[in-house]
Design an enzyme around this catalytic site. Structure first.
Site, PDB file in Angstrom:
ATOM      1  N   HIS A 272      63.729 -18.598  46.889  1.00 28.57           N
ATOM      2  CA  HIS A 272      62.419 -19.366  45.567  1.00 28.57           C
ATOM      3  C   HIS A 272      63.289 -20.345  44.017  1.00 28.57           C
ATOM      4  O   HIS A 272      63.161 -20.598  43.455  1.00 28.57           O
ATOM      5  CB  HIS A 272      61.358 -18.863  44.514  1.00 28.57           C
ATOM      6  CG  HIS A 272      60.630 -17.608  45.656  1.00 28.57           C
ATOM      7  ND1 HIS A 272      59.125 -17.445  44.938  1.00 28.57           N
ATOM      8  CD2 HIS A 272      60.697 -17.577  47.441  1.00 28.57           C
ATOM      9  CE1 HIS A 272      58.620 -16.841  46.047  1.00 28.57           C
ATOM     10  NE2 HIS A 272      59.640 -16.921  47.113  1.00 28.57           N
TER      11      HIS A 272
ATOM     12  N   GLU B 225      51.997 -16.884  53.287  1.00 28.85           N
ATOM     13  CA  GLU B 225      52.626 -15.455  52.991  1.00 28.85           C
ATOM     14  C   GLU B 225      52.649 -15.413  51.870  1.00 28.85           C
ATOM     15  O   GLU B 225      52.702 -13.978  50.938  1.00 28.85           O
ATOM     16  CB  GLU B 225      54.229 -15.102  53.657  1.00 28.85           C
ATOM     17  CG  GLU B 225      54.352 -13.857  52.826  1.00 28.85           C
ATOM     18  CD  GLU B 225      55.479 -13.592  51.887  1.00 28.85           C
ATOM     19  OE1 GLU B 225      55.507 -12.686  51.117  1.00 28.85           O
ATOM     20  OE2 GLU B 225      56.160 -14.315  51.768  1.00 28.85           O
ATOM     21  N   GLU B 226      52.655 -16.424  50.873  1.00 31.35           N
ATOM     22  CA  GLU B 226      53.473 -17.085  48.865  1.00 31.35           C
ATOM     23  C   GLU B 226      52.039 -16.525  48.851  1.00 31.35           C
ATOM     24  O   GLU B 226      52.206 -16.648  47.359  1.00 31.35           O
ATOM     25  CB  GLU B 226      54.466 -17.721  49.080  1.00 31.35           C
ATOM     26  CG  GLU B 226      55.652 -18.405  50.241  1.00 31.35           C
ATOM     27  CD  GLU B 226      56.887 -17.177  49.611  1.00 31.35           C
ATOM     28  OE1 GLU B 226      56.677 -17.097  47.904  1.00 31.35           O
ATOM     29  OE2 GLU B 226      56.914 -17.460  50.009  1.00 31.35           O
TER      30      GLU B 226
ATOM     31  N   ASP C  54      54.754 -21.078  55.524  1.00 27.93           N
ATOM     32  CA  ASP C  54      55.080 -21.734  54.541  1.00 27.93           C
ATOM     33  C   ASP C  54      55.205 -21.717  53.477  1.00 27.93           C
ATOM     34  O   ASP C  54      56.691 -21.292  53.526  1.00 27.93           O
ATOM     35  CB  ASP C  54      53.303 -21.667  53.815  1.00 27.93           C
ATOM     36  CG  ASP C  54      53.112 -19.592  53.190  1.00 27.93           C
ATOM     37  OD1 ASP C  54      54.303 -18.653  54.392  1.00 27.93           O
ATOM     38  OD2 ASP C  54      53.024 -19.047  51.919  1.00 27.93           O
TER      39      ASP C  54
END
Length: 397
Positions: free
Chosen positions: A366, A141-142, A83
């Site tokens: 990020h 996962e995020e 993702d």
């Protein structure tokens, strides 16, 4: 040439394809729980490899490929996530994201591509090992509750003896491998504190209970959790990330809202932090004539590598890369839902350096300009492949 050596050579031959997969995924990112084209692409590639089984829709959007060796034996799972994040890609590269406001800013595109490359190589050599290798491609996962727990509920870990995963890390030098046992990434908890006071005119504060002043006192007092409630030999982070209150400069707000995160490694420290955060928020508010409502949400547990499995990975890494490139990993306060897999079966989460300032691959995860040195994908694929083969050799008769 041994299978381990053949793995290294054939991954190198496949490198251009692995890079093409990664760049395609980077240009076409999909957010957590919205992945459609990505799992479809993964499943198509796995089917072309003629694996023994390909399962789609696992836990919602996950994909699993099963590769069985020449005879029964242990079952080892290898996991990659796929993702992306709600971040605008600010890199100026040919493979820049084409989706506005969405990008792969954590390396999941590379995780998936290197695991597809590894599956491609190992599928040609199923007659040379015993046991089963399960390729676990995970969605979401995020974003909590995360895809790992959903895939586990749907049977992803049924029959698995051990699991391994790799995270490419842009803040570590490309080509180096980092392995440790014990806590390696922190648990993630989130909180919301709603403070209720009594509003009024800014010129007559004595007739009010200023929620912003109360909230400010809470922010300061929460830092005593780390300094006075947890042993200095242990770790806890309490961060207030947002503070909202008031609408006008001459009006005392009757309420305000604080949100933040708590990170810990040990279950008992996690319990203590939650207990004290609630007591401090409510007690501070009450002391000042206000009230505080606390909503505390536990997200991912800490990632805790099992010692035996971490040692298998370290042995495989030493054989592949030499002692000068294999180092211990210092624990990180970031979190990962790989922790859920480790709560079901033993295993290890490994790190591979992917940072290289010369290629502008030195921005943190990020970040809108995040990128990796793509050379790291071969290191990650070789590490996972050799670890899986070594584990099967040690645990399959």
């Amino acid at each position: 040439m041994s299978l381990h050596e053949r793995l290294t050579a054939e991954l190198k031959e496949l490198e251009p394809q692995i890079i093409r997969w990664r760049r395609h995924l980077h240009q076409n990112p999909e957010l957590s729980f919205q992945e459609e084209k990505t799992p479809a692409m993964i499943a198509e590639i796995l089917r072309e490899l003629e694996l023994d089984e390909v399962r789609t829709g696992v836990g919602g959007r996950g994909v699993i490929g099963v590769l069985k060796g020449v005879r029964p034996g242990a079952v080892v799972a290898l996991r990659a996530d796929f993702d992306a994040l709600p971040i605008q890609d600010q890199k100026e590269v040919p493979y820049k994201s084409t989706v506005p406001g969405v990008m792969h800013a954590c390396g999941h595109d590379a995780h998936t591509s290197q695991l597809l490359g590894l599956a491609s190589v190992l599928a040609k050599h199923r007659d040379k090992f015993a046991g089963e290798i399960r390729f676990v491609f995970q969605h979401a996962e995020e974003e909590s509750p995360g895809g790992a727990s959903q895939m586990i509920r749907d049977g992803a870990m049924d029959g698995v003896d051990a699991i391994f995963g790799v995270h490419l890390w842009s803040m570590l030098p490309v080509g180096e491998v980092f392995i440790s046992h014990g806590p390696i990434m922190a648990s993630i908890d989130d909180f919301v504190i709603e403070v209720k006071g009594r509003g009024g005119h800014g010129a007559v504060p004595d007739e009010t209970i200023d929620s912003i002043v109360v909230g400010s006192q809470i922010v300061g007092a929460l830092q005593t959790i780390a300094s006075r409630n947890v042993s200095p030999m242990e770790s806890v982070v309490v961060t207030v990330g947002t503070f909202h209150g008031g609408d006008n400069n001459n009006v005392i707000a009757d309420s305000c809202r604080l949100t933040g995160t708590v990170r810990t490694f040990l279950p008992e420290v996690r319990d203590r932090a939650q207990e004290r955060l609630t007591e401090i928020a409510q007690g501070t508010a009450a002391m000042m004539g206000a009230s505080a409502k606390v909503n505390y949400l536990r997200d991912y547990p800490a990632v805790i590598n099992s010692e035996k499995e971490a040692e298998v990975a370290r042995e495989a890494a030493l054989a592949a890369f030499g002692a000068e490139r294999v180092k211990p990993m210092k624990p990180l306060m970031g979190g990962e839902d790989f922790s859920y897999y480790l709560g079901k079966v033993p295993g290890a989460f490994l790190f591979v350096g992917a940072g290289n300032p010369e290629k502008l691959a030195n921005f943190p995860h990020h970040h809108p300009r995040f990128d990796i040195d793509e050379d790291a994908m071969l290191v990650a694929g070789e590490l996972l492949g050799r670890t899986a083969l070594l584990y099967l050799e040690k645990h399959s008769s």
